[in-house]
Scaffold this motif. Structure first.
Motif, PDB file in Angstrom:
ATOM      1  N   ALA A  50       0.828  -1.206   0.000  1.00  0.00           N
ATOM      2  CA  ALA A  50       0.000   0.000   0.000  1.00  0.00           C
ATOM      3  C   ALA A  50       0.863   1.256   0.000  1.00  0.00           C
ATOM      4  N   GLU A  51       1.918   1.264   0.819  1.00  0.00           N
ATOM      5  CA  GLU A  51       2.795   2.440   0.888  1.00  0.00           C
ATOM      6  C   GLU A  51       3.567   2.621  -0.419  1.00  0.00           C
ATOM      7  N   ILE A  52       4.021   1.511  -1.000  1.00  0.00           N
ATOM      8  CA  ILE A  52       4.742   1.578  -2.278  1.00  0.00           C
ATOM      9  C   ILE A  52       3.838   2.161  -3.361  1.00  0.00           C
ATOM     10  N   SER A  53       2.587   1.746  -3.382  1.00  0.00           N
ATOM     11  CA  SER A  53       1.647   2.264  -4.380  1.00  0.00           C
ATOM     12  C   SER A  53       1.477   3.771  -4.243  1.00  0.00           C
ATOM     13  N   THR A  54       1.381   4.251  -2.997  1.00  0.00           N
ATOM     14  CA  THR A  54       1.237   5.688  -2.763  1.00  0.00           C
ATOM     15  C   THR A  54       2.468   6.441  -3.240  1.00  0.00           C
ATOM     16  N   ILE A  55       3.641   5.920  -2.913  1.00  0.00           N
ATOM     17  CA  ILE A  55       4.897   6.563  -3.317  1.00  0.00           C
ATOM     18  C   ILE A  55       5.007   6.627  -4.835  1.00  0.00           C
ATOM     19  N   VAL A  56       4.809   5.498  -5.474  1.00  0.00           N
ATOM     20  CA  VAL A  56       5.000   5.402  -6.920  1.00  0.00           C
ATOM     21  C   VAL A  56       3.959   6.198  -7.688  1.00  0.00           C
ATOM     22  N   ASN A  57       2.709   6.163  -7.259  1.00  0.00           N
ATOM     23  CA  ASN A  57       1.670   6.918  -7.949  1.00  0.00           C
ATOM     24  C   ASN A  57       1.969   8.415  -7.942  1.00  0.00           C
ATOM     25  N   GLY A  58       2.468   8.903  -6.818  1.00  0.00           N
ATOM     26  CA  GLY A  58       2.830  10.316  -6.730  1.00  0.00           C
ATOM     27  C   GLY A  58       3.994  10.669  -7.641  1.00  0.00           C
ATOM     28  N   LEU A  59       5.005   9.813  -7.661  1.00  0.00           N
ATOM     29  CA  LEU A  59       6.170  10.053  -8.505  1.00  0.00           C
ATOM     30  C   LEU A  59       5.826   9.915  -9.985  1.00  0.00           C
ATOM     31  N   ASN A  60       4.948   8.970 -10.308  1.00  0.00           N
ATOM     32  CA  ASN A  60       4.546   8.790 -11.703  1.00  0.00           C
ATOM     33  C   ASN A  60       3.943  10.067 -12.275  1.00  0.00           C
ATOM     34  N   GLN A  61       3.045  10.671 -11.526  1.00  0.00           N
ATOM     35  CA  GLN A  61       2.410  11.896 -12.014  1.00  0.00           C
ATOM     36  C   GLN A  61       3.433  13.014 -12.172  1.00  0.00           C
ATOM     37  N   ARG A  62       4.380  13.094 -11.255  1.00  0.00           N
ATOM     38  CA  ARG A  62       5.384  14.169 -11.323  1.00  0.00           C
ATOM     39  C   ARG A  62       6.268  14.030 -12.560  1.00  0.00           C
ATOM     40  N   VAL A  63       6.695  12.812 -12.871  1.00  0.00           N
ATOM     41  CA  VAL A  63       7.560  12.640 -14.040  1.00  0.00           C
ATOM     42  C   VAL A  63       6.768  12.846 -15.329  1.00  0.00           C
ATOM     43  N   LEU A  64       5.514  12.461 -15.345  1.00  0.00           N
ATOM     44  CA  LEU A  64       4.699  12.629 -16.552  1.00  0.00           C
ATOM     45  C   LEU A  64       4.266  14.071 -16.764  1.00  0.00           C
ATOM     46  N   LEU A  65       4.243  14.849 -15.691  1.00  0.00           N
ATOM     47  CA  LEU A  65       3.955  16.283 -15.803  1.00  0.00           C
ATOM     48  C   LEU A  65       5.212  17.093 -16.091  1.00  0.00           C
ATOM     49  N   GLY A  66       6.357  16.404 -16.078  1.00  0.00           N
ATOM     50  CA  GLY A  66       7.617  17.094 -16.369  1.00  0.00           C
ATOM     51  C   GLY A  66       8.226  17.798 -15.177  1.00  0.00           C
ATOM     52  N   ASN A  67       7.753  17.485 -13.974  1.00  0.00           N
ATOM     53  CA  ASN A  67       8.276  18.142 -12.769  1.00  0.00           C
ATOM     54  C   ASN A  67       9.583  17.532 -12.279  1.00  0.00           C
ATOM     55  N   ILE A  68       9.820  16.265 -12.598  1.00  0.00           N
ATOM     56  CA  ILE A  68      11.094  15.620 -12.261  1.00  0.00           C
ATOM     57  C   ILE A  68      11.563  14.836 -13.487  1.00  0.00           C
ATOM     58  N   SER A  69      12.847  14.539 -13.537  1.00  0.00           N
ATOM     59  CA  SER A  69      13.395  13.783 -14.658  1.00  0.00           C
ATOM     60  C   SER A  69      13.178  12.284 -14.440  1.00  0.00           C
ATOM     61  N   LEU A  70      13.392  11.525 -15.486  1.00  0.00           N
ATOM     62  CA  LEU A  70      13.270  10.075 -15.388  1.00  0.00           C
ATOM     63  C   LEU A  70      14.325   9.523 -14.438  1.00  0.00           C
TER      64      LEU A  70
END
Length: 437
Positions: free
Chosen positions: A398-418
């Motif tokens: 559950a915690e991993i899903s929360t972490i990854v979902n947040g990071l996924n949106q950030r990289v797809l919005l261009g806020n962080i690099s791959l």
């Protein structure tokens, strides 16, 4: 760790096989075990009119001493929070359906659900969902089962046939991710994106427990398939063959993914059969094109891969329920003969067997010929031999899903690099696993 149903096995089964096995599983399996009339409070995410009403009416007709009160919650973050608050607050809930594995994991870890291991293992039909079953088709936590899946969902590419025909596109039966991207480019333009999102290459290539390394003591986000997956999506968004994340967030297409497809704004949409209920709802979603169901493209030509669908609609009994026997009687009916009532709403039975023609008719509905390419409905969904992965590692899921979902949106919005995504996901998820262990 899959449960693959061959074409011959599915076609050969009769609709009554699974239900007969369930009904004859144990000597007193049809009895509630509760004196007098009881009322079961059931919470699920499917609209009542999309199957639950018919399911529970049939159940009560067969078990008049067990009534069912159904409460529908919206299967999103807010809806799941509402359900979890109700469960922890002591609201009278007997049976609950979880959809995301992370939501199920939270409820198990919070001690809210009944251990069903022995009940499932002792049931002739349902033992396929007990620990140790080969191949596995259920989620287990420390070797125990706290739910049983009511649906088996093969993921397909749903495509707008009118847009395919207009572009003169013929999709190869053995297409690849490269073909998918090329076709998405052909279908893009004039306010249309070729696809909503491309296939999940990491899940397709790694399969079960793809977010963990072997043994589950470390996360797997440094695997090259994750970088390949994100690079594909970023490239397709840049060339406008996939919907940009900015528009997905702004239009809430992450929650209402059916909207861009049924309004003709995206030509291809990867999803599971439950979404067919939206296609059939022509009052809410009027459209004048047929939907073709295409098989998932292979990451590499000729190389076996995993389908990104899964076993779901995880039916569980709450630990606080005062009607454990009656609740299990409902669970057995739900997965057995009652499963047919959920098919019109897009929930295909998890148990093997069934009349393919009847499944197709129930799934497609009275307007199937107008709404669907019926050949593709059968060949790429109902008789698909797709390999569905079943995850067995639940550590800090559950915690991993929360972490990854947040990071996924950030990289797809261009806020962080791959690179930042890969490094942060690995570090934070490894820490979560270590803490949980």
């Amino acid at each position: 760790m899959t449960r693959t149903i061959s074409r011959r096995r599915l076609l050969a089964g009769a609709a009554g096989l699974a239900s007969a096995a369930v009904l004859s599983a144990c000597g007193k399996g049809d009895e509630s075990g509760d004196a007098g009339t009881v009322t079961l409070n059931v919470w699920g995410g499917v609209p009542a009119e999309s199957g639950p009403d018919a399911l529970f009416a049939a159940f009560t007709a067969k078990h008049p001493n067990i009534k069912v009160k159904y409460t529908r919650y919206v299967n999103d973050d807010q809806g799941n929070l509402k359900l979890d608050t109700a469960l922890q607050g002591g609201l009278d809930i007997d049976v609950v359906v979880s959809y995301a594995r992370s939501a199920l994991a939270k409820r198990v870890e919070a001690g809210l659900l009944t251990d069903l291991t022995d009940r499932l293992a002792g049931d002739t039909a349902l033992k396929v969902f007990a620990p140790g079953a080969q191949p596995a088709s259920n989620n287990f936590f420390d070797g125990k089962a706290y739910s049983a899946p009511a649906s088996r969902s093969v993921e397909t590419v749903l495509a707008n046939k009118s847009l395919l025909d207009k572009a003169g596109v013929t999709v190869p039966a053995d297409w690849t991710t490269a073909d998918f991207r090329a076709i998405a480019k052909q279908l893009s333009g004039n306010g249309v994106y070729g696809c909503l999102i491309p296939p999940d290459l990491a899940r397709q290539q790694i399969g079960p427990d793809f977010t963990y390394k072997a043994g589950g003591s470390e996360s797997n986000f440094d695997h090259p398939a994750f970088r390949e997956n994100f690079q594909l999506r970023l490239d397709m968004m840049a060339e406008k063959s996939a919907a940009p994340m900015t528009e997905i967030v702004a239009q809430k297409w992450d929650v209402f993914a059916q909207t861009p497809f049924l309004t003709g704004k995206v030509a291809m949409w990867i999803s599971q059969p439950f979404v067919l209920r939206y296609i059939k709802d022509t009052k809410e979603y009027p459209h004048d094109f047929q939907t073709v169901l295409l098989p998932m493209p292979a990451p590499q030509k000729g190389v076996p891969f995993w389908n990104t669908g899964g076993y779901g609609d995880n039916v569980a009994i709450t630990k606080k329920s005062r009607h454990q026997d009656a609740a299990f009687t409902l669970l057995r009916f739900w997965l057995g003969e009652g499963a047919a009532h959920m098919v019109p709403g897009g929930r295909l039975p998890s148990l093997p067997g069934g009349d393919t023609a009847k499944l197709a008719a129930d799934l497609g509905g009275p307007d199937a010929a107008k709404l669907f390419d019926d050949t593709s409905l059968v060949s790429n969904l109902l008789t698909s031999d797709a390999r569905i992965p079943v995850d067995t590692i639940q550590t800090a899921h559950a915690e991993i899903s929360t972490i990854v979902n947040g990071l996924n949106q950030r990289v797809l919005l261009g806020n962080i690099s791959l690179d930042q995504w890969a490094r942060t996901a690995k570090e934070q998820c490894d820490a979560a696993i270590k803490k949980a262990g």
